[in-house]
Design an enzyme around this catalytic site. Structure first.
Site, PDB file in Angstrom:
ATOM      1  N   LYS A   1     -30.818  19.405  42.322  1.00 13.60           N
ATOM      2  CA  LYS A   1     -29.649  20.285  42.257  1.00 13.60           C
ATOM      3  C   LYS A   1     -29.564  20.950  40.884  1.00 13.60           C
ATOM      4  O   LYS A   1     -30.221  20.530  39.931  1.00 13.60           O
ATOM      5  CB  LYS A   1     -28.381  19.481  42.538  1.00 13.60           C
ATOM      6  CG  LYS A   1     -28.093  18.394  41.512  1.00 13.60           C
ATOM      7  CD  LYS A   1     -26.832  17.621  41.854  1.00 13.60           C
ATOM      8  CE  LYS A   1     -26.572  16.535  40.796  1.00 13.60           C
ATOM      9  NZ  LYS A   1     -25.302  15.833  41.035  1.00 13.60           N
TER      10      LYS A   1
ATOM     11  N   ARG B   1     -14.244  10.469  45.162  1.00 12.27           N
ATOM     12  CA  ARG B   1     -14.659  11.868  45.092  1.00 12.27           C
ATOM     13  C   ARG B   1     -14.925  12.334  46.520  1.00 12.27           C
ATOM     14  O   ARG B   1     -14.115  12.110  47.406  1.00 12.27           O
ATOM     15  CB  ARG B   1     -15.890  11.973  44.177  1.00 12.27           C
ATOM     16  CG  ARG B   1     -16.095  13.317  43.523  1.00 12.27           C
ATOM     17  CD  ARG B   1     -17.205  13.301  42.504  1.00 12.27           C
ATOM     18  NE  ARG B   1     -18.501  12.976  43.098  1.00 12.27           N
ATOM     19  CZ  ARG B   1     -19.652  12.947  42.429  1.00 12.27           C
ATOM     20  NH1 ARG B   1     -19.654  13.196  41.128  1.00 12.27           N
ATOM     21  NH2 ARG B   1     -20.789  12.664  43.029  1.00 12.27           N
TER      22      ARG B   1
ATOM     23  N   HIS C   1     -22.035   7.098  46.961  1.00 13.14           N
ATOM     24  CA  HIS C   1     -22.392   7.290  45.556  1.00 13.14           C
ATOM     25  C   HIS C   1     -21.600   6.315  44.696  1.00 13.14           C
ATOM     26  O   HIS C   1     -20.410   6.090  44.932  1.00 13.14           O
ATOM     27  CB  HIS C   1     -22.101   8.728  45.128  1.00 13.14           C
ATOM     28  CG  HIS C   1     -22.809   9.136  43.878  1.00 13.14           C
ATOM     29  ND1 HIS C   1     -24.165   9.301  43.817  1.00 13.14           N
ATOM     30  CD2 HIS C   1     -22.345   9.414  42.641  1.00 13.14           C
ATOM     31  CE1 HIS C   1     -24.519   9.667  42.597  1.00 13.14           C
ATOM     32  NE2 HIS C   1     -23.428   9.737  41.858  1.00 13.14           N
TER      33      HIS C   1
ATOM     34  N   ARG D   1     -32.201   7.921  45.370  1.00 14.70           N
ATOM     35  CA  ARG D   1     -31.925   9.314  45.042  1.00 14.70           C
ATOM     36  C   ARG D   1     -31.904   9.534  43.528  1.00 14.70           C
ATOM     37  O   ARG D   1     -30.870   9.892  42.954  1.00 14.70           O
ATOM     38  CB  ARG D   1     -30.571   9.758  45.611  1.00 14.70           C
ATOM     39  CG  ARG D   1     -30.375   9.610  47.098  1.00 14.70           C
ATOM     40  CD  ARG D   1     -29.058  10.275  47.519  1.00 14.70           C
ATOM     41  NE  ARG D   1     -27.946   9.903  46.657  1.00 14.70           N
ATOM     42  CZ  ARG D   1     -27.110   8.890  46.873  1.00 14.70           C
ATOM     43  NH1 ARG D   1     -27.268   8.111  47.935  1.00 14.70           N
ATOM     44  NH2 ARG D   1     -26.122   8.643  46.047  1.00 14.70           N
TER      45      ARG D   1
ATOM     46  N   TYR E   1     -18.931  30.180  10.857  1.00 16.52           N
ATOM     47  CA  TYR E   1     -17.495  30.398  10.994  1.00 16.52           C
ATOM     48  C   TYR E   1     -16.675  29.270  10.358  1.00 16.52           C
ATOM     49  O   TYR E   1     -16.994  28.086  10.500  1.00 16.52           O
ATOM     50  CB  TYR E   1     -17.106  30.509  12.470  1.00 16.52           C
ATOM     51  CG  TYR E   1     -17.613  31.759  13.145  1.00 16.52           C
ATOM     52  CD1 TYR E   1     -17.272  33.025  12.676  1.00 16.52           C
ATOM     53  CD2 TYR E   1     -18.425  31.666  14.267  1.00 16.52           C
ATOM     54  CE1 TYR E   1     -17.726  34.172  13.297  1.00 16.52           C
ATOM     55  CE2 TYR E   1     -18.891  32.814  14.905  1.00 16.52           C
ATOM     56  CZ  TYR E   1     -18.536  34.065  14.420  1.00 16.52           C
ATOM     57  OH  TYR E   1     -18.995  35.191  15.044  1.00 16.52           O
TER      58      TYR E   1
ATOM     59  N   CYS F   1     -22.533  28.876  16.848  1.00 14.21           N
ATOM     60  CA  CYS F   1     -22.013  30.167  17.293  1.00 14.21           C
ATOM     61  C   CYS F   1     -22.521  30.463  18.710  1.00 14.21           C
ATOM     62  O   CYS F   1     -23.300  29.700  19.275  1.00 14.21           O
ATOM     63  CB  CYS F   1     -22.464  31.262  16.335  1.00 14.21           C
ATOM     64  SG  CYS F   1     -22.060  30.928  14.602  1.00 14.21           S
TER      65      CYS F   1
ATOM     66  N   ASP G   1     -24.638  32.694  19.697  1.00 14.87           N
ATOM     67  CA  ASP G   1     -26.043  33.060  19.790  1.00 14.87           C
ATOM     68  C   ASP G   1     -26.923  32.441  18.713  1.00 14.87           C
ATOM     69  O   ASP G   1     -28.129  32.706  18.690  1.00 14.87           O
ATOM     70  CB  ASP G   1     -26.194  34.587  19.683  1.00 14.87           C
ATOM     71  CG  ASP G   1     -25.284  35.318  20.644  1.00 14.87           C
ATOM     72  OD1 ASP G   1     -25.518  35.212  21.857  1.00 14.87           O
ATOM     73  OD2 ASP G   1     -24.334  35.974  20.170  1.00 14.87           O
TER      74      ASP G   1
END
Length: 398
Positions: A36, A134, A166, A222, A268, A320, A322
């Site tokens: 997944k 869940r 699970h 799994r 920053y 940051c 990027d």
């Protein structure tokens, strides 16, 4: 050709070796490789093929689209998908021979309707919520849904092929909930089989249980994160302790190297200030590429680890969008274009995804899965001696 100055290199030979190791941990069970979320960020199709080549007989995905992508690519192994909303195109899944999880009464109704619409028997796995709280049928819901599924089976609309659940605390093998959930699952199994269902597979074990709880292996395990060579139980042992090798190496290039004086604020809010004259390097990846902002560094707290020129350093200042900055130290010899490893196998003292998880206060699963889509995936395959779908990175890191 990609001009992006970073890449995630995925070793498909490591994927195969990890699957073989997991199969050895669960010799009485089949292996479902959970692929997944684009194979936890490693690349859905290359990883799926490698896992099947290594002996996995099932693939598991959360989303319906992932299952259909596997089928469209010509993968014919058994595929289970388990997370969909009302109105999902289940008819496409049934037509493609994808196994469907049924985790709620409405889901069975929609699977049956889709099977009738396409004129093909749907393969279903009933999911029981044994205590995770869940997705899944509660034990109180199970009898009625089971009866409805068996009626649909009698008419040929569905075939009940699996029962699954699970675990909530599999990463703590001795936690009392593990034993409690195992008991609930055993009771559900007795009910399902007692009412005449002839199951192909019963499955409960994720990566952690595959490695630490052989009593829970049943017919199928799994593993997810362990397929990618990361330990689901780092407090008990690292990858090597379980015969695993991390498959992804996240690397970039320095794009700026420059001298700065003492007292220079970095990034920053100047969370990091240089303690003396030094050289700063800029690494062109940031939180848009999956580098956790929580791994920012300051004078009081080292940031995420980096391997630069064989030296283990850390992020200096705020992460940051990027880019990140690294204090290379006075007299540093690194230059623009030199390779920076954010994480990899841990060989030669390099950082690992678990190291980043520790700094950021998260888990290794998140570190590898969140590597951004603009970061090229380069699949290498030492077993086969040829790169697989390996895009060239302009100005390749040295």
């Amino acid at each position: 050709m990609s001009s992006f100055p970073a890449r995630a290199v995925v070793d498909l030979s490591a994927i195969r070796a990890n699957v073989r190791s997991l199969a050895a941990h669960a010799p009485t069970a089949q292996v479902m490789a959970v692929v997944k979320a684009d194979a936890y960020g490693h690349g859905l199709l290359p990883v799926s093929r490698a896992a099947l080549e290594a002996g996995a007989t099932w693939l598991g995905v959360a989303q319906l689209g992932e299952a259909l992508e596997l089928r469209a690519a010509g993968i014919t192994a058994r595929v289970l998908t388990w997370l969909y909303a009302p109105g999902a195109p289940l008819d496409q899944a049934v037509a493609a021979d994808v196994d469907l999880s049924v985790a709620a009464p409405w889901a069975l109704d929609e699977v049956v309707a889709s099977a009738r619409a396409v004129g093909r028997t749907a393969r279903v796995h009933l999911k029981v919520d044994t205590g995770l709280g869940r997705n899944g049928l509660t034990p109180d819901q199970l009898p009625a849904v089971l009866d409805a599924a068996l009626r649909a089976q009698a008419e040929g609309a569905v075939q009940v092929v699996g029962l699954w659940s699970h675990l909530a605390f599999a990463d703590e093998p001795d936690h009392p909930t593990v034993h409690a959930q195992a008991e609930v699952f055993a009771e559900a199994l007795a009910l399902v089989e007692g009412r005449g269902a002839r199951l192909e597979v019963r499955h409960l074990a994720n990566s952690a249980a595959t490695l630490t709880a052989p009593a829970l292996h049943y017919d199928l395990v799994r593993p997810g994160i362990a397929v990618y060579g990361l330990s689901p139980v780092p407090q008990l042992g690292g990858p090597a302790d379980f015969g695993l090798t991390p498959a992804m190496t996240f690397e970039a290039q320095l794009v700026t190297v420059k001298p700065v004086p003492a007292g220079q604020g970095v990034s920053y809010a100047h969370a990091y200030v240089t303690p003396g004259e030094t050289m700063l390097g800029v690494v062109p990846v940031g939180y848009a590429d999956g580098v956790p902002r929580h791994a920012s560094g300051s004078a009081q707290r080292p940031g995420g680890p980096l391997l630069v020129g064989g030296r283990r350093l850390s992020v200096a200042g705020r992460v940051c969008m990027d880019q990140v900055v690294v204090d290379l130290g006075p007299g540093a010899r690194e230059r623009e274009g030199d390779r920076v490893e954010l994480f990899g196998t841990g060989a030669s003292g390099g950082p690992t995804a678990q190291d980043w998880a520790d700094v950021a206060g998260t888990i290794s699963y998140e570190i590898v899965t969140r590597v951004g889509g603009r970061v090229p995936r380069v699949h290498v395959d030492p077993e086969h001696a040829e790169p697989v779908a390996a895009p060239q990175v302009e100005g390749a890191a040295r």
